[in-house]
Design an enzyme around this catalytic site. Structure first.
Site, PDB file in Angstrom:
ATOM      1  N   CYS A   1      -3.040   7.203   8.276  1.00 22.06           N
ATOM      2  CA  CYS A   1      -3.611   5.864   8.136  1.00 22.06           C
ATOM      3  C   CYS A   1      -2.607   4.818   8.625  1.00 22.06           C
ATOM      4  CB  CYS A   1      -3.921   5.569   6.675  1.00 22.06           C
ATOM      5  SG  CYS A   1      -5.217   6.581   5.977  1.00 22.06           S
TER       6      CYS A   1
ATOM      7  N   THR B   1       0.856  -1.175   0.000  1.00 23.27           N
ATOM      8  CA  THR B   1       0.000   0.000   0.000  1.00 23.27           C
ATOM      9  C   THR B   1       0.902   1.238   0.000  1.00 23.27           C
ATOM     10  OG1 THR B   1      -2.028   0.944   0.906  1.00 23.27           O
ATOM     11  CG2 THR B   1      -0.403   0.224   2.519  1.00 23.27           C
TER      12      THR B   1
ATOM     13  N   HIS C   1      -5.524  -1.330   4.957  1.00 29.08           N
ATOM     14  CA  HIS C   1      -5.155   0.092   5.005  1.00 29.08           C
ATOM     15  C   HIS C   1      -6.324   0.825   5.675  1.00 29.08           C
ATOM     16  CE1 HIS C   1      -3.503   3.766   2.557  1.00 29.08           C
ATOM     17  NE2 HIS C   1      -4.215   4.196   3.573  1.00 29.08           N
TER      18      HIS C   1
END
Lengths: 198, 160
Positions: free
Chosen positions: B29, B23, B46
């Site tokens: 995040c 990711t 994620h």
């Protein structure tokens, strides 16, 4: 809220006038021709927002200004590092290369660019809508575009499944590229549209 | 040949050996990685926010608690044993600082805490974490070895 076509057009017009003022301000500041695209208004799921800023881990200089007043929101400028460097060089009237990751003078110049552009955007928006709006102190991050965007989207600890925003591409001569997005906070959209009578 | 599987914001993917899960551009995040070293399967989520607050609606992949639950079920369905699962995480930074803002609002820290608590609650050990700071991370998770490669722009690269 659901947004119909007439409302989308009204938002596009807000974007057009506001971004036009912002581009003019940048043009005067840098003494260069600055153009802008006709703004797009996107109402997308937040997963798709990421696609609009391009490659998520590409380094960019991002100026983030919170919009305060009766219809608060977020104004964000994305500049690829070379474009940001060219702008700072133009402001400092130098050809020397700069390290935007660490040079505090350069960073504060970029914040000022963002501040001037957002102020111009908001003056236009206030004139157009009658809603008083003020910029907060600008913040800058030079890092991965996606990382910066996610921090902006979830800053308050909430996130709707859909995000509406106005998106304008900025191009300057020579070699300046950038992107300006304006995200109205929850409830602001109704106020802006209401003020425009749509 | 291993395939690199891209995981978007507020999403999760699972994979079997020899595939790699990745990711890009984690800010506040968090990338949560869980794998079974024996069966060599795993998943990467994620997540964007700490908790659905018991009010599940809309996209549940965006919350730490709900995303972990859903991903866990999928990893188990690939043949993993819950007893063997191990977790790692990266992300949770604070990209901007606004003067005068109370620290309670740091969403990156709250995300990391929520992941830690949820893993503890369901009994999956968190082996190591690379969280915090003020920079973005791109991560690659090898479900065969459990190696998590973390790339940053100005803070180097490492494998945890």
């Amino acid at each position: 809220m659901d947004v119909n076509q007439i409302q989308l057009d009204a938002l596009k017009e807000i974007g057009n006038i506001g971004s036009g003022h912002a581009a003019t301000a940048l043009s005067i500041l840098l003494q260069r021709r600055i153009g802008m695209s006709v703004p797009e208004v996107w109402a997308v799921s937040f997963e798709q927002v990421a696609g609009i800023i391009g490659q998520l881990d590409a380094p960019q200089a991002v100026v983030y200004v919170k919009v305060e007043g009766d219809a608060p929101g977020k104004a964000v400028f994305f500049f690829p590092i070379p474009s940001a460097e060219i702008m700072v060089q133009a402001l400092f009237q130098t050809e020397e290369s700069l390290d935007l990751f660490s040079d505090e003078m350069a960073q504060s110049a970029l914040k000022e660019v963002g501040n001037i552009m957002v102020s111009s955007f908001l003056i236009a928006l206030t004139q157009f809508s009658g809603i008083p709006l003020q910029p907060s102190v600008p913040a800058l991050a030079v890092d991965m575009a996606g990382a910066i965007l996610d921090a902006i989207l979830i800053e308050e600890g909430t996130l709707d499944d859909h995000v509406l925003f106005i998106d304008t591409q900025i191009t300057g001569i020579p070699q300046i590229e950038g992107q300006f997005i304006f995200l109205p906070d929850e409830g602001s959209l109704e106020k802006l549209l209401g003020a425009l009578g749509v | 040949m291993s395939t690199v599987i891209n995981v978007g914001m507020a999403d999760y993917k699972t994979a079997r050996t020899p595939d790699i899960l990745m990711t890009a551009g984690l800010g506040s995040c968090i990338g949560i990685c869980i794998h079974d070293p024996v069966v060599k399967v795993g998943g990467l989520a994620h997540i964007m926010l700490p908790t659905a607050n018991g009010n599940p609606s809309g996209n549940l992949y965006k919350y730490a608690d709900t995303a972990i639950k859903m991903m866990l079920n999928e990893i188990l369905s690939l043949g993993a044993s819950k007893m063997r699962l191990k977790a790692k995480m990266a992300g949770g930074s604070q990209m901007f600082s606004f003067p005068g803002k109370p620290p309670i609002l740091k969403i990156g820290d709250r995300n990391a805490e929520a992941v830690e608590q949820e893993l503890k609650r369901i009994g999956i050990p968190l082996m190591i974490a690379d969280v915090g700071g003020s920079f973005g991370r791109t991560i690659h998770f090898d479900v065969s070895t459990g190696e998590l490669k973390i790339r940053t722009i100005h803070h180097g690269e490492k494998v945890i």
